[in-house]
Design an enzyme around this catalytic site. Structure first.
Site, PDB file in Angstrom:
ATOM      1  N   SER A   1     122.811  32.174 -54.665  1.00 22.22           N
ATOM      2  CA  SER A   1     122.818  33.583 -54.274  1.00 22.22           C
ATOM      3  C   SER A   1     122.974  33.708 -52.769  1.00 22.22           C
ATOM      4  O   SER A   1     122.499  32.842 -52.013  1.00 22.22           O
ATOM      5  CB  SER A   1     121.479  34.197 -54.711  1.00 22.22           C
ATOM      6  OG  SER A   1     121.307  35.467 -54.125  1.00 22.22           O
TER       7      SER A   1
ATOM      8  N   TYR B   1     111.761  34.277 -54.707  1.00 21.50           N
ATOM      9  CA  TYR B   1     112.969  34.145 -55.533  1.00 21.50           C
ATOM     10  C   TYR B   1     114.054  33.401 -54.756  1.00 21.50           C
ATOM     11  O   TYR B   1     114.647  32.430 -55.233  1.00 21.50           O
ATOM     12  CB  TYR B   1     113.488  35.518 -55.982  1.00 21.50           C
ATOM     13  CG  TYR B   1     114.912  35.459 -56.474  1.00 21.50           C
ATOM     14  CD1 TYR B   1     115.223  34.844 -57.679  1.00 21.50           C
ATOM     15  CD2 TYR B   1     115.974  35.973 -55.700  1.00 21.50           C
ATOM     16  CE1 TYR B   1     116.541  34.749 -58.116  1.00 21.50           C
ATOM     17  CE2 TYR B   1     117.285  35.881 -56.122  1.00 21.50           C
ATOM     18  CZ  TYR B   1     117.568  35.272 -57.334  1.00 21.50           C
ATOM     19  OH  TYR B   1     118.870  35.162 -57.759  1.00 21.50           O
TER      20      TYR B   1
ATOM     21  N   LYS C   1     116.088  29.463 -55.098  1.00 18.26           N
ATOM     22  CA  LYS C   1     117.531  29.136 -55.042  1.00 18.26           C
ATOM     23  C   LYS C   1     117.793  28.113 -53.939  1.00 18.26           C
ATOM     24  O   LYS C   1     118.565  27.175 -54.127  1.00 18.26           O
ATOM     25  CB  LYS C   1     118.346  30.415 -54.788  1.00 18.26           C
ATOM     26  CG  LYS C   1     118.299  31.426 -55.924  1.00 18.26           C
ATOM     27  CD  LYS C   1     119.010  30.901 -57.157  1.00 18.26           C
ATOM     28  CE  LYS C   1     118.923  31.854 -58.318  1.00 18.26           C
ATOM     29  NZ  LYS C   1     119.387  31.308 -59.597  1.00 18.26           N
TER      30      LYS C   1
HETATM   31  P1  NAD Z   1     119.813  37.746 -66.428  1.00 17.44           P
HETATM   32  O1  NAD Z   1     118.359  37.879 -66.347  1.00 17.44           O
HETATM   33  O2  NAD Z   1     120.584  38.811 -67.111  1.00 17.44           O
HETATM   34  O3  NAD Z   1     120.224  36.331 -67.076  1.00 17.44           O
HETATM   35  C1  NAD Z   1     119.423  35.184 -66.946  1.00 17.44           C
HETATM   36  C2  NAD Z   1     119.232  34.620 -68.341  1.00 17.44           C
HETATM   37  O4  NAD Z   1     118.455  33.431 -68.254  1.00 17.44           O
HETATM   38  C3  NAD Z   1     118.497  35.580 -69.277  1.00 17.44           C
HETATM   39  O5  NAD Z   1     119.232  35.703 -70.480  1.00 17.44           O
HETATM   40  C4  NAD Z   1     117.152  34.903 -69.511  1.00 17.44           C
HETATM   41  O6  NAD Z   1     116.632  35.180 -70.793  1.00 17.44           O
HETATM   42  C5  NAD Z   1     117.517  33.437 -69.317  1.00 17.44           C
HETATM   43  N1  NAD Z   1     116.401  32.576 -68.911  1.00 17.44           N
HETATM   44  C6  NAD Z   1     115.531  32.769 -67.898  1.00 17.44           C
HETATM   45  N2  NAD Z   1     114.668  31.747 -67.818  1.00 17.44           N
HETATM   46  C7  NAD Z   1     114.998  30.875 -68.810  1.00 17.44           C
HETATM   47  C8  NAD Z   1     114.468  29.628 -69.247  1.00 17.44           C
HETATM   48  N3  NAD Z   1     113.407  29.066 -68.668  1.00 17.44           N
HETATM   49  N4  NAD Z   1     115.071  29.013 -70.288  1.00 17.44           N
HETATM   50  C9  NAD Z   1     116.135  29.557 -70.898  1.00 17.44           C
HETATM   51  N5  NAD Z   1     116.660  30.740 -70.537  1.00 17.44           N
HETATM   52  C10 NAD Z   1     116.100  31.389 -69.498  1.00 17.44           C
HETATM   53  O7  NAD Z   1     120.362  37.560 -64.925  1.00 17.44           O
HETATM   54  P2  NAD Z   1     121.840  37.544 -64.367  1.00 17.44           P
HETATM   55  O8  NAD Z   1     122.011  38.723 -63.496  1.00 17.44           O
HETATM   56  O9  NAD Z   1     122.811  37.294 -65.471  1.00 17.44           O
HETATM   57  O10 NAD Z   1     121.747  36.274 -63.405  1.00 17.44           O
HETATM   58  C11 NAD Z   1     122.158  34.996 -63.822  1.00 17.44           C
HETATM   59  C12 NAD Z   1     121.891  34.010 -62.709  1.00 17.44           C
HETATM   60  O11 NAD Z   1     122.571  34.426 -61.522  1.00 17.44           O
HETATM   61  C13 NAD Z   1     120.405  33.904 -62.329  1.00 17.44           C
HETATM   62  O12 NAD Z   1     120.118  32.561 -62.034  1.00 17.44           O
HETATM   63  C14 NAD Z   1     120.312  34.753 -61.071  1.00 17.44           C
HETATM   64  O13 NAD Z   1     119.265  34.322 -60.233  1.00 17.44           O
HETATM   65  C15 NAD Z   1     121.668  34.497 -60.444  1.00 17.44           C
HETATM   66  N6  NAD Z   1     122.086  35.572 -59.544  1.00 17.44           N
HETATM   67  C16 NAD Z   1     122.143  36.859 -60.010  1.00 17.44           C
HETATM   68  C17 NAD Z   1     122.522  37.894 -59.152  1.00 17.44           C
HETATM   69  C18 NAD Z   1     122.541  39.319 -59.623  1.00 17.44           C
HETATM   70  O14 NAD Z   1     122.542  40.216 -58.778  1.00 17.44           O
HETATM   71  N7  NAD Z   1     122.586  39.603 -60.923  1.00 17.44           N
HETATM   72  C19 NAD Z   1     122.870  37.598 -57.827  1.00 17.44           C
HETATM   73  C20 NAD Z   1     122.801  36.271 -57.400  1.00 17.44           C
HETATM   74  C21 NAD Z   1     122.411  35.255 -58.266  1.00 17.44           C
HETATM   75  C1  WQD Z   2     121.852  47.171 -52.682  1.00 22.23           C
HETATM   76  C2  WQD Z   2     121.726  48.261 -51.621  1.00 22.23           C
HETATM   77  C3  WQD Z   2     119.458  48.776 -51.057  1.00 22.23           C
HETATM   78  C4  WQD Z   2     118.322  50.383 -54.959  1.00 22.23           C
HETATM   79  C5  WQD Z   2     119.490  41.990 -54.650  1.00 22.23           C
HETATM   80  C6  WQD Z   2     118.683  40.739 -54.445  1.00 22.23           C
HETATM   81  C7  WQD Z   2     119.579  39.564 -54.213  1.00 22.23           C
HETATM   82  C8  WQD Z   2     120.651  39.445 -55.303  1.00 22.23           C
HETATM   83  C9  WQD Z   2     121.328  40.746 -55.596  1.00 22.23           C
HETATM   84  C10 WQD Z   2     120.014  37.828 -56.927  1.00 22.23           C
HETATM   85  C11 WQD Z   2     120.676  47.975 -50.564  1.00 22.23           C
HETATM   86  C12 WQD Z   2     120.126  49.970 -51.713  1.00 22.23           C
HETATM   87  C13 WQD Z   2     119.020  49.823 -53.906  1.00 22.23           C
HETATM   88  C14 WQD Z   2     117.911  51.740 -54.878  1.00 22.23           C
HETATM   89  C15 WQD Z   2     118.971  51.889 -52.719  1.00 22.23           C
HETATM   90  N1  WQD Z   2     120.104  39.017 -56.551  1.00 22.23           N
HETATM   91  N2  WQD Z   2     119.339  50.568 -52.813  1.00 22.23           N
HETATM   92  N3  WQD Z   2     118.258  52.435 -53.758  1.00 22.23           N
HETATM   93  O1  WQD Z   2     119.010  44.065 -52.356  1.00 22.23           O
HETATM   94  O2  WQD Z   2     121.459  43.585 -51.825  1.00 22.23           O
HETATM   95  O3  WQD Z   2     120.285  42.226 -53.491  1.00 22.23           O
HETATM   96  O4  WQD Z   2     120.364  41.783 -55.771  1.00 22.23           O
HETATM   97  O5  WQD Z   2     120.194  36.815 -56.313  1.00 22.23           O
HETATM   98  O6  WQD Z   2     118.758  38.446 -54.149  1.00 22.23           O
HETATM   99  O7  WQD Z   2     117.837  40.919 -53.328  1.00 22.23           O
HETATM  100  O8  WQD Z   2     120.844  44.543 -54.054  1.00 22.23           O
HETATM  101  O9  WQD Z   2     121.325  46.384 -55.609  1.00 22.23           O
HETATM  102  O10 WQD Z   2     118.935  45.994 -54.889  1.00 22.23           O
HETATM  103  O11 WQD Z   2     120.557  46.907 -53.227  1.00 22.23           O
HETATM  104  O12 WQD Z   2     119.243  52.574 -51.726  1.00 22.23           O
HETATM  105  O13 WQD Z   2     117.259  52.277 -55.768  1.00 22.23           O
HETATM  106  O14 WQD Z   2     121.318  49.467 -52.275  1.00 22.23           O
HETATM  107  O15 WQD Z   2     118.603  49.194 -50.021  1.00 22.23           O
HETATM  108  O16 WQD Z   2     121.152  48.497 -49.359  1.00 22.23           O
HETATM  109  P1  WQD Z   2     120.342  43.646 -52.808  1.00 22.23           P
HETATM  110  P2  WQD Z   2     120.377  45.964 -54.551  1.00 22.23           P
END
Ligand code: NAD
Ligand code: WQD
Length: 348
Positions: free
Chosen positions: A126, A150, A154
């Site tokens: 991330s 969190y 990562k």
């Molecule tokens: P999500 O929660 O929708 O998907 C994660 C999945 O992993 C879920 O289906 C959950 O049930 C499963 N899971 C969690 N712990 C587990 C375990 N111990 N064993 C088996 N399954 C498990 O999240 P997502 O948005 O699809 O994110 C997927 C990956 O990408 C995550 O690792 C997240 O940290 C990373 N990521 C997401 C974002 C984002 O904004 N969505 C941004 C950066 C990184």
């Molecule tokens: C985006 C923008 C908020 C909600 C997060 C995690 C990051 C990654 C992605 C996994 C910001 C603003 C948000 C609201 C708002 N996840 N906002 N009102 O914070 O960039 O990243 O998700 O790895 O680790 O921190 O994403 O969608 O929460 O926010 O004004 O109700 O929207 O302040 O500027 P963020 P976000």
């Protein structure tokens, strides 16, 4: 050789879109998910969209025996590791749960992979690993400095995987690890069919699902966190990327791991973003224009831990993975809205 990809966390938001892309690209797909934050309905819909079957095991990646059984049964050649917990606020309240699930879970996974001699891994990292950098455009060589539990899971996993890959060559008889660390910026959007999308539990933490739920009337009002940032309109700027573009980056990463560049093994990080920043107000305006719906909002204080601005430098992924994001913000919003309208209660 048929390529069989194990997708951990494949029932989740990004994982389910990855399954569609993998199946449509000719891969066999095996999903492992404990359904802690997902619904297996997503996987039924993946099969519906693609017309192709996948194998699903309801397994927690921390359960070493159960995971090893999956590797014994299925001809897995590479792994895309999405499984993890991802809520920043929750990670501050329950850090041990995050370290146990994300870090320990990954340790078990790589031990089982090593036992099975499966050493190609694409990891969901991330942009959060860059922490409170003074730069606004991130390149992969910036130092890592996550600022919440969190993010630290990562960063720790990245370190573990780099250390693991550095052991290559110590035992020349063993095959080398080939690892891509994909640093996602802000994934939004949904599959263009409207059948799969993001289905957050309870009140969303992230901007886009919140906006969509306000527009459909499920939530009353969006709070815009901060309008006094040093940005052109005062609101926070992020690099939003369509989830389908994002998962295409994973296919490109698998192809790269199997190609010349990683022939001798290695572990390398790549940003997956568009390279364009977009403010909260721009998101609201584009959403209103694209959907014809009003997004009721008010300005609220800044959210603790938020940065004013960050976006990707995506050049390395273009150069080495031959990947770049193609979809526009309008596409991201149109697809989010179609998913929201077709599934007002998510998968339930
Ligand atoms: P999500 O929660 O929708 O998907 C994660 C999945 O992993 C879920 O289906 C959950 O049930 C499963 N899971 C969690 N712990 C587990 C375990 N111990 N064993 C088996 N399954 C498990 O999240 P997502 O948005 O699809 O994110 C997927 C990956 O990408 C995550 O690792 C997240 O940290 C990373 N990521 C997401 C974002 C984002 O904004 N969505 C941004 C950066 C990184
Ligand atoms: C985006 C923008 C908020 C909600 C997060 C995690 C990051 C990654 C992605 C996994 C910001 C603003 C948000 C609201 C708002 N996840 N906002 N009102 O914070 O960039 O990243 O998700 O790895 O680790 O921190 O994403 O969608 O929460 O926010 O004004 O109700 O929207 O302040 O500027 P963020 P976000």
């Amino acid at each position: 050789m048929v390529n069989t990809v194990l997708v951990t966390g494949g029932a989740g938001y990004i994982g389910s879109h990855a399954c569609v892309e993998l199946l449509q690209s000719g891969y066999q797909v095996v999903v492992v998910d404990n359904l802690a934050n997902s619904n297996c309905e997503s996987l039924k819909r993946v099969q519906d969209i693609t017309g192709k079957p996948l194998a699903f095991y309801q397994v927690d990646i921390r359960d070493r025996n159960a995971l090893a059984e999956v590797f014994a049964k299925e001809p897995i050649t590479s792994v895309i590791h999405f499984a993890g917990l991802k809520a920043v606020g929750e990670s501050c309240e329950q850090p041990l749960m995050y370290y146990h699930n994300n870090v320990y879970g990954t340790l078990v996974l790589i031990q089982v992979m090593a036992d099975a001699d499966v050493k190609q891994l694409v990891f969901s990292s991330s942009a959060t690993v860059y922490g409170a950098s003074e730069h606004v455009q991130y390149t992969e060589d910036l130092p890592i400095g996550a600022i919440n539990p969190y993010g630290r899971t990562k960063a720790m996993i990245e370190d573990i995987l780099r250390d693991l890959s550095a052991t290559d060559g110590l035992k020349p008889t063993e095959s080398p690890w080939k690892i891509a660390l994909l640093r996602y910026f802000n994934p939004i959007g949904a599959h263009e069919s409207g059948k799969i999308g993001e289905d957050p539990n309870g009140i969303p933490n992230n901007l886009m699902p919140y906006v969509a739920q306000v527009a459909i009337g499920k939530l009353a009002q969006l709070s815009v966190f901060g309008n006094d940032y040093p940005t052109p309109d005062g609101t926070g700027i992020r690099d939003y990327i369509h989830v389908v573009d994002l998962v295409k980056g994973h296919i490109k990463a698998i192809q790269a791991l199997q190609g010349e560049k990683f022939a001798a093994g290695g572990c390398k990080a790549y940003n997956l973003g568009t390279g364009r920043g977009c403010s909260v107000l721009e998101i609201i305006e584009t959403f209103e224009r694209a959907t014809g719906r009003k997004v009721n909002y008010k300005f609220a204080p800044r959210r603790t831990g938020d940065l004013a601005e960050c976006f990707a430098n995506p050049e390395l992924a273009l150069k080495e993975l031959n990947w770049k994001a193609e979809k526009s913000l309008d596409d991201m919003i149109a697809d989010t809205w179609l998913w929201q309208v077709k599934n007002p209660q998510g998968y339930n």
